[in-house]
Design an enzyme around this catalytic site. Structure first.
Site, PDB file in Angstrom:
ATOM      1  N   GLY A  66       0.835  -1.197   0.000  1.00 41.18           N
ATOM      2  CA  GLY A  66       0.000   0.000   0.000  1.00 41.18           C
ATOM      3  C   GLY A  66       0.869   1.245   0.000  1.00 41.18           C
ATOM      4  CB  CYS A  93       5.239  -4.033   0.274  1.00 41.38           C
ATOM      5  SG  CYS A  93       5.899  -2.350   0.098  1.00 41.38           S
ATOM      6  CE1 TYR A  94       0.886   1.035   5.440  1.00 45.84           C
ATOM      7  CE2 TYR A  94      -0.828  -0.641   5.344  1.00 45.84           C
ATOM      8  CZ  TYR A  94      -0.348   0.560   5.846  1.00 45.84           C
ATOM      9  OH  TYR A  94      -1.100   1.274   6.742  1.00 45.84           O
ATOM     10  CG  HIS A 180       5.880  -5.292  -4.636  1.00 50.05           C
ATOM     11  ND1 HIS A 180       4.579  -5.225  -4.193  1.00 50.05           N
ATOM     12  CD2 HIS A 180       6.490  -4.172  -4.171  1.00 50.05           C
ATOM     13  CE1 HIS A 180       4.410  -4.105  -3.498  1.00 50.05           C
ATOM     14  NE2 HIS A 180       5.552  -3.454  -3.471  1.00 50.05           N
ATOM     15  CD  GLU A 182       3.057  -8.079  -5.953  1.00 49.46           C
ATOM     16  OE1 GLU A 182       2.762  -6.924  -5.575  1.00 49.46           O
ATOM     17  OE2 GLU A 182       3.745  -8.858  -5.258  1.00 49.46           O
ATOM     18  CB  SER A 234     -21.810  -7.528 -27.107  1.00 46.07           C
ATOM     19  OG  SER A 234     -20.693  -8.208 -26.556  1.00 46.07           O
ATOM     20  N   GLY A 235     -21.188 -10.273 -28.866  1.00 43.45           N
ATOM     21  CA  GLY A 235     -20.149 -10.840 -29.722  1.00 43.45           C
ATOM     22  C   GLY A 235     -18.774 -10.717 -29.102  1.00 43.45           C
ATOM     23  N   GLY A 236     -18.648  -9.938 -28.024  1.00 40.82           N
ATOM     24  CA  GLY A 236     -17.382  -9.850 -27.303  1.00 40.82           C
ATOM     25  C   GLY A 236     -17.130 -11.110 -26.506  1.00 40.82           C
ATOM     26  CB  VAL A 237     -14.008 -12.589 -25.133  1.00 40.76           C
ATOM     27  CG1 VAL A 237     -13.536 -11.499 -24.190  1.00 40.76           C
ATOM     28  CG2 VAL A 237     -13.604 -13.959 -24.607  1.00 40.76           C
ATOM     29  CG  ASP A 238     -15.842  -9.936 -21.043  1.00 37.97           C
ATOM     30  OD1 ASP A 238     -14.879 -10.719 -21.110  1.00 37.97           O
ATOM     31  OD2 ASP A 238     -15.710  -8.715 -20.835  1.00 37.97           O
ATOM     32  CB  SER A 239     -21.675 -11.003 -23.891  1.00 35.20           C
ATOM     33  OG  SER A 239     -21.301 -10.906 -25.249  1.00 35.20           O
ATOM     34  CB  SER A 240     -18.981 -14.907 -26.662  1.00 32.01           C
ATOM     35  OG  SER A 240     -19.298 -13.935 -27.632  1.00 32.01           O
ATOM     36  CE  LYS A 382     -11.533  -8.896 -21.349  1.00 32.80           C
ATOM     37  NZ  LYS A 382     -12.822  -8.760 -22.050  1.00 32.80           N
TER      38      LYS A 382
END
Length: 527
Positions: A66, A93-94, A180, A182, A234-240, A382
């Protein structure tokens, strides 16, 4: 509508580690890296407290970094109960400084802050640093420093400016690192995280796309039962991916609504219909609304006005179709949303549900639409959604489809009216760009690549004749999250081929230019 206080539900079949967010810029990345190790992880606000964490029955707890000083009056504090849950704790870290301060260590502001690349010198490997080199690069971002560990703790390592850069108490199962793990600049970071997850917490590293699919299928069936469901596709990856998951779970109880507003890329509408209706046999209502949208946009040149017109009209069209599907006792009662975990976090953290947002597949639906939400991707990032899409057999072109704005090509016609003529010209130019980028094998390397059509004409010469044609702008960027982006260094011979095709195949185009602006100061989209 969905209960806005509903928490993210962890998969029932895999181990979980909770990450508490103390405001660090890498907090979300910690959760992603834990998942990449094969352990489900959720990011929660730091203030949720020990009782909320305990309810989730995690195998371990990570306290993030943080920006604050642990001594600042309004700095986030540590709930001491978190250290008494009987599960291993890792402070980063923090988070390490909070633990050290709480348990009697010495934390002070250093004369010189330690930012960026540093060298970690390991005195004792202990459990946390086992199997890593005695000297290794690491990434730091702090000014406060632990100068002495708490009683009963072992100082494992020091860095260039940190006397105690890693510590542990195997008796209390509490661990801390100042750097860090990550970020990619800490090359042994994943090894250290795996030590914590597997060897300290005893987690099974079984989190995967396949496990996500089976888990969600069971959850969707449990939620929906025998009721009807609709999805704005919509045809996007999320809705598909969301639609395909729900269809796999409940079959023809799902009906998808696809609104083609005439602003999509070349053949995209046909691809969506073919994939879902013909290949996957998903019941689909396809609405050809191009003329309706073009009529509403007539005379509009201002970008925000275009967005509002398209968004409002999209809602109206979807409302009409949803109302038809919701009629009667057997009507649809559930609405599928492609909400991702990043959306949940941006909406106020993992403790509350995401509200329906304007960038989602059905774009800002009114509150009086009485549907209960089905959000099968709500716990996923994603990259995990893409993995699920591939697992479900979604075609590569949909799985790896680049982000595309809801208003579509209308906002890539810059400074002018989005007429049918201009949209078709932009569609054709964009198709050439995408075709050549795919042929060059660069499509997946780019976050976005697209064409912009300014309302500008320039003089040119073709076949010994003067021309007065449009300018096409090529925009291609690399990014991890769209928060920042750099212009892509496309090969010169590729750019030459793209420009030659556009000017040769599109009579209205006589000039092609390249946008070499990063974000910041520019944005990815022009409008």
């Amino acid at each position: 509508m969905a209960d806005e206080s509903a928490p993210i539900e962890a998969p029932r079949s895999v181990d979980e580690v909770v990450v508490l967010d103390y405001g660090g810029q890498y907090s979300q990345l910690i959760a992603r890296r834990v998942r990449e190790c094969g352990v489900f992880s959720e990011l929660l606000p730091h203030h949720v407290g020990a009782a909320e964490v305990a309810k989730r029955k995690p195998k371990g707890l990570i306290l993030s970094g943080g920006p604050a000083s642990v001594y600042a009056p309004n700095a986030p504090k540590l709930d001491p109960g978190l250290l008494e849950l009987g599960i291993p704790v890792l402070g980063i870290c923090y988070g390490m400084q909070l633990v050290a301060l709480e348990l009697g260590g010495t934390v002070e502001s250093a004369e010189v802050g330690e930012y960026g690349r540093s060298t970690l010198t390991v005195r004792e490997h202990g459990r946390l640093l086992a199997g890593t080199p005695a000297e290794q690069p690491c990434w730091m971002s702090h000014r406060d420093t632990v100068f002495a560990p708490p009683p009963g703790f072992t100082a494992l390592a020091a860095s260039t400016a940190s006397p105690v850069a890693a510590l542990e108490s195997t008796e209390r199962d509490i661990y801390g690192i100042q750097f860090h793990p990550e970020v990619v600049h800490t090359p042994f970071g994943q090894d250290i995280l795996k030590n914590f997850l597997r060897d300290v917490c005893g987690c099974d590293l079984t989190w995967s796309a396949a496990s996500i699919v089976e888990e969600q299928l069971a959850r969707i069936r449990e939620q929906v039962g025998d009721k009807k469901v609709i999805c704005g596709l919509s045809g996007g990856v999320d809705s598909s991916v969301a639609a395909l998951l729900v269809h796999r779970a409940v079959g023809d109880q799902l009906t998808c609504v696809f609104v083609d507003h005439g602003m999509m890329r070349k053949n995209e509408g046909d691809q969506v219909v073919q994939t879902f209706r013909d290949t996957f046999k998903v019941p689909l209502v396809a609405v050809d609304a191009e003329e309706r949208f073009l009529t509403k946009l007539r005379g509009t040149t201002e970008p925000e006005a275009k967005r509002k017109i398209i968004g409002t009209e999209f809602i109206r069209v979807f409302e009409e179709e949803a109302a038809k599907l919701a009629q009667g006792e057997e009507g649809a009662r559930y609405l599928v949303q492609g909400t991702l975990y990043s959306d949940v976090i941006e909406s106020g953290g993992g403790t509350g549900a995401s509200t329906i947002k304007s960038h989602h597949n059905v774009g800002g639906l009114p509150d009086d639409l009485q549907f209960e939400l089905v959000e099968p991707l709500r716990a996923l990032f994603k990259d995990e959604v893409r993995a699920v899409g591939a697992e479900l057999g979604l075609p590569e072109r949909l799985v790896w489809r680049q982000p595309f704005p809801g208003p579509g090509l209308a906002i890539r016609v810059v400074g002018g009216e989005a007429t049918k003529e201009r949209l078709d010209l932009l569609r054709d130019a964009d198709a050439i760009l995408q075709d050549e980028i795919r042929k060059a094998g660069l499509y997946r390397d780019l976050w976005q690549s697209f064409c912009v059509l300014p309302d500008v004409r320039t003089v040119g010469v073709q076949g010994d004749e003067r021309t007065y044609g449009y300018v096409v702008v090529i925009r291609a960027v690399t990014s991890d999250d769209a928060m920042t982006a750099d212009w892509a260094r496309l090969p010169y011979d590729l750019l030459e081929q793209i420009a030659a095709r556009m000017i040769g195949e599109l009579r209205e185009v006589n000039r092609v230019v390249l946008d070499i602006t990063s974000k910041p100061p520019g944005t990815i989209e022009w409008e």
